[in-house]
Design a protein around this motif. Structure first.
Motif, PDB file in Angstrom:
ATOM      1  N   GLY A  97       0.961  -9.198  -2.938  1.00  0.00           N
ATOM      2  CA  GLY A  97      -0.420  -8.766  -3.416  1.00  0.00           C
ATOM      3  C   GLY A  97      -0.623  -8.864  -4.940  1.00  0.00           C
ATOM      4  N   GLU A  98      -2.014  -8.193  -5.348  1.00  0.00           N
ATOM      5  CA  GLU A  98      -2.237  -8.430  -6.719  1.00  0.00           C
ATOM      6  C   GLU A  98      -1.604  -7.468  -7.484  1.00  0.00           C
ATOM      7  OE1 GLU A  98      -4.444 -10.828  -7.935  1.00  0.00           O
ATOM      8  OE2 GLU A  98      -4.459 -11.672  -5.945  1.00  0.00           O
ATOM      9  N   PRO A  99      -1.757  -7.439  -8.788  1.00  0.00           N
ATOM     10  CA  PRO A  99      -1.013  -6.656  -9.633  1.00  0.00           C
ATOM     11  C   PRO A  99      -1.922  -5.050  -9.725  1.00  0.00           C
ATOM     12  CG  PRO A  99      -1.395  -8.637 -10.854  1.00  0.00           C
ATOM     13  CD  PRO A  99      -2.074  -8.620  -9.588  1.00  0.00           C
ATOM     14  N   TYR A 100      -1.130  -4.151  -9.945  1.00  0.00           N
ATOM     15  CA  TYR A 100      -1.776  -2.648 -10.056  1.00  0.00           C
ATOM     16  C   TYR A 100      -2.258  -2.437 -11.486  1.00  0.00           C
ATOM     17  CZ  TYR A 100      -0.217  -1.852  -5.268  1.00  0.00           C
ATOM     18  OH  TYR A 100      -0.023  -2.098  -3.995  1.00  0.00           O
ATOM     19  N   GLU A 101      -3.257  -1.487 -11.415  1.00  0.00           N
ATOM     20  CA  GLU A 101      -3.663  -0.961 -13.024  1.00  0.00           C
ATOM     21  C   GLU A 101      -4.075   0.485 -12.677  1.00  0.00           C
ATOM     22  OE1 GLU A 101      -7.323  -2.086 -15.539  1.00  0.00           O
ATOM     23  OE2 GLU A 101      -5.898  -3.774 -15.721  1.00  0.00           O
ATOM     24  N   ASP A 102      -3.868   1.229 -13.487  1.00  0.00           N
ATOM     25  CA  ASP A 102      -4.131   2.722 -13.399  1.00  0.00           C
ATOM     26  C   ASP A 102      -5.468   2.839 -14.182  1.00  0.00           C
ATOM     27  OD1 ASP A 102      -3.517   2.939 -16.117  1.00  0.00           O
ATOM     28  OD2 ASP A 102      -1.671   4.088 -15.749  1.00  0.00           O
ATOM     29  N   ALA A 103      -5.708   4.026 -14.129  1.00  0.00           N
ATOM     30  CA  ALA A 103      -7.360   4.337 -14.588  1.00  0.00           C
ATOM     31  C   ALA A 103      -7.540   4.184 -16.068  1.00  0.00           C
ATOM     32  CB  ALA A 103      -7.776   5.679 -14.400  1.00  0.00           C
ATOM     33  N   ASP A 104      -6.189   4.092 -16.671  1.00  0.00           N
ATOM     34  CA  ASP A 104      -6.251   3.716 -18.076  1.00  0.00           C
ATOM     35  C   ASP A 104      -5.895   2.423 -18.503  1.00  0.00           C
ATOM     36  OD1 ASP A 104      -6.370   6.516 -18.827  1.00  0.00           O
ATOM     37  OD2 ASP A 104      -4.417   7.128 -18.359  1.00  0.00           O
ATOM     38  N   GLY A 105      -5.693   1.817 -17.588  1.00  0.00           N
ATOM     39  CA  GLY A 105      -5.527   0.186 -17.748  1.00  0.00           C
ATOM     40  C   GLY A 105      -4.256  -0.193 -17.902  1.00  0.00           C
ATOM     41  N   VAL A 106      -3.383   0.537 -17.662  1.00  0.00           N
ATOM     42  CA  VAL A 106      -1.679   0.397 -18.017  1.00  0.00           C
ATOM     43  C   VAL A 106      -1.503  -0.572 -16.575  1.00  0.00           C
ATOM     44  CG1 VAL A 106       0.465   1.214 -17.833  1.00  0.00           C
ATOM     45  CG2 VAL A 106      -1.520   2.420 -19.120  1.00  0.00           C
ATOM     46  N   PRO A 107      -0.995  -2.007 -16.713  1.00  0.00           N
ATOM     47  CA  PRO A 107      -0.643  -2.706 -15.800  1.00  0.00           C
ATOM     48  C   PRO A 107       0.675  -2.436 -15.132  1.00  0.00           C
ATOM     49  CG  PRO A 107      -0.250  -3.925 -17.914  1.00  0.00           C
ATOM     50  CD  PRO A 107      -0.772  -2.281 -18.187  1.00  0.00           C
ATOM     51  N   TYR A 108       0.683  -2.829 -13.902  1.00  0.00           N
ATOM     52  CA  TYR A 108       1.925  -2.680 -12.993  1.00  0.00           C
ATOM     53  C   TYR A 108       2.276  -3.798 -12.380  1.00  0.00           C
ATOM     54  CZ  TYR A 108       1.105   2.327 -14.496  1.00  0.00           C
ATOM     55  OH  TYR A 108       0.983   3.505 -15.021  1.00  0.00           O
ATOM     56  N   LEU A 109       3.511  -3.992 -11.892  1.00  0.00           N
ATOM     57  CA  LEU A 109       3.696  -5.229 -11.281  1.00  0.00           C
ATOM     58  C   LEU A 109       3.217  -5.120  -9.632  1.00  0.00           C
ATOM     59  CD1 LEU A 109       7.668  -5.478 -11.998  1.00  0.00           C
ATOM     60  CD2 LEU A 109       5.722  -6.921 -12.774  1.00  0.00           C
ATOM     61  N   PRO A 110       2.807  -6.532  -9.259  1.00  0.00           N
ATOM     62  CA  PRO A 110       2.251  -6.746  -7.877  1.00  0.00           C
ATOM     63  C   PRO A 110       3.498  -6.218  -6.666  1.00  0.00           C
ATOM     64  CG  PRO A 110       2.648  -8.711  -8.648  1.00  0.00           C
ATOM     65  CD  PRO A 110       2.768  -7.915  -9.866  1.00  0.00           C
ATOM     66  N   MET A 111       3.105  -5.819  -5.669  1.00  0.00           N
ATOM     67  CA  MET A 111       4.233  -5.501  -4.673  1.00  0.00           C
ATOM     68  C   MET A 111       3.770  -6.334  -3.428  1.00  0.00           C
ATOM     69  SD  MET A 111       4.688  -1.423  -5.169  1.00  0.00           S
ATOM     70  CE  MET A 111       3.088  -0.850  -5.076  1.00  0.00           C
ATOM     71  N   PHE A 112       4.529  -6.040  -2.220  1.00  0.00           N
ATOM     72  CA  PHE A 112       4.151  -6.729  -1.200  1.00  0.00           C
ATOM     73  C   PHE A 112       2.665  -6.272  -0.733  1.00  0.00           C
ATOM     74  CE2 PHE A 112       8.850  -6.568   0.001  1.00  0.00           C
ATOM     75  CZ  PHE A 112       9.050  -7.999  -0.324  1.00  0.00           C
ATOM     76  N   ARG A 113       2.193  -7.161  -0.059  1.00  0.00           N
ATOM     77  CA  ARG A 113       0.599  -6.825   0.390  1.00  0.00           C
ATOM     78  C   ARG A 113       0.540  -5.996   1.689  1.00  0.00           C
ATOM     79  NH1 ARG A 113      -1.764 -11.059   3.910  1.00  0.00           N
ATOM     80  NH2 ARG A 113       0.192 -12.270   4.624  1.00  0.00           N
ATOM     81  N   GLN A 114       1.519  -6.022   2.410  1.00  0.00           N
ATOM     82  CA  GLN A 114       1.767  -5.480   3.571  1.00  0.00           C
ATOM     83  C   GLN A 114       2.846  -4.556   3.888  1.00  0.00           C
ATOM     84  OE1 GLN A 114       2.192  -9.538   5.242  1.00  0.00           O
ATOM     85  NE2 GLN A 114       2.924  -8.118   6.950  1.00  0.00           N
ATOM     86  N   PRO A 115       3.059  -3.512   4.942  1.00  0.00           N
ATOM     87  CA  PRO A 115       4.336  -2.876   4.898  1.00  0.00           C
ATOM     88  C   PRO A 115       5.383  -3.529   5.110  1.00  0.00           C
ATOM     89  CG  PRO A 115       2.215  -2.005   6.177  1.00  0.00           C
ATOM     90  CD  PRO A 115       1.861  -3.267   5.622  1.00  0.00           C
ATOM     91  N   VAL A 116       6.333  -3.035   4.918  1.00  0.00           N
ATOM     92  CA  VAL A 116       7.854  -3.467   5.317  1.00  0.00           C
ATOM     93  C   VAL A 116       8.210  -2.608   6.274  1.00  0.00           C
ATOM     94  CG1 VAL A 116      10.092  -3.919   4.675  1.00  0.00           C
ATOM     95  CG2 VAL A 116       8.223  -4.336   2.953  1.00  0.00           C
TER      96      VAL A 116
END
Length: 145
Positions: free
Chosen positions: A49-68
């Motif tokens: 999926g797309e990368p994550y970002e919290d409310a403070d703008g700190v970026p996080y790596l993308p993860m699977f777009r669907q459950p495993v």
């Protein structure tokens, strides 16, 4: 493929499944699962999926777009699932019992390469593909408790 609007639930026509041999220790189940799923995103970029970002703008790596979905199975069911995945040419990753004795990627690959397909002592299998095909591969396994 996801064709939902932003307000509709997201549904996928594909499935990611991990089968673990039922006799593994808890630490082995976690280790095997993490190794198995690590290969999917490198070869099948659409599962990421797309990368994550919290409310403070700190970026996080993308993860699977669907459950495993995690399943457990006997050694025999795992071997059958592997055969089914091969016959359907589904993307797959394997983990054999020999890999518990190695300590690096080069030795892991050599351990797998040294054993014929029919003789692999499988302890884990990850598979990705259309839902119905993956369901047929994991038939006989049960959801991990």
């Amino acid at each position: 493929m996801n064709t939902a609007s932003p307000l509709e639930p997201i549904r996928f026509d594909t499935k990611i499944a991990v089968l673990l041999r039922a006799d593994l220790e808890p630490w082995q189940r976690l280790n095997v699962t993490s190794f198995l799923v690590s290969g999917l995103g490198t070869q099948i970029p659409e599962v990421i999926g797309e990368p994550y970002e919290d409310a403070d703008g700190v970026p996080y790596l993308p993860m699977f777009r669907q459950p495993v979905l995690i399943f457990e199975a006997t050694k025999e069911t795992l071997t059958t699932a592997h055969t089914r995945a091969l016959s359907r040419s589904l993307p797959r990753a394997i983990f054999t019992s020999d890999l518990f004795a190695t300590g690096n990627d080069r030795d892991n690959r050599a351990a797998v390469r040294s054993v014929p397909t029919a003789d692999l002592d499988l302890v884990g299998l990850a598979v990705y593909g259309p839902k119905n095909a993956v369901d047929k591969v994991v038939k006989g396994a049960r959801m991990h408790p």
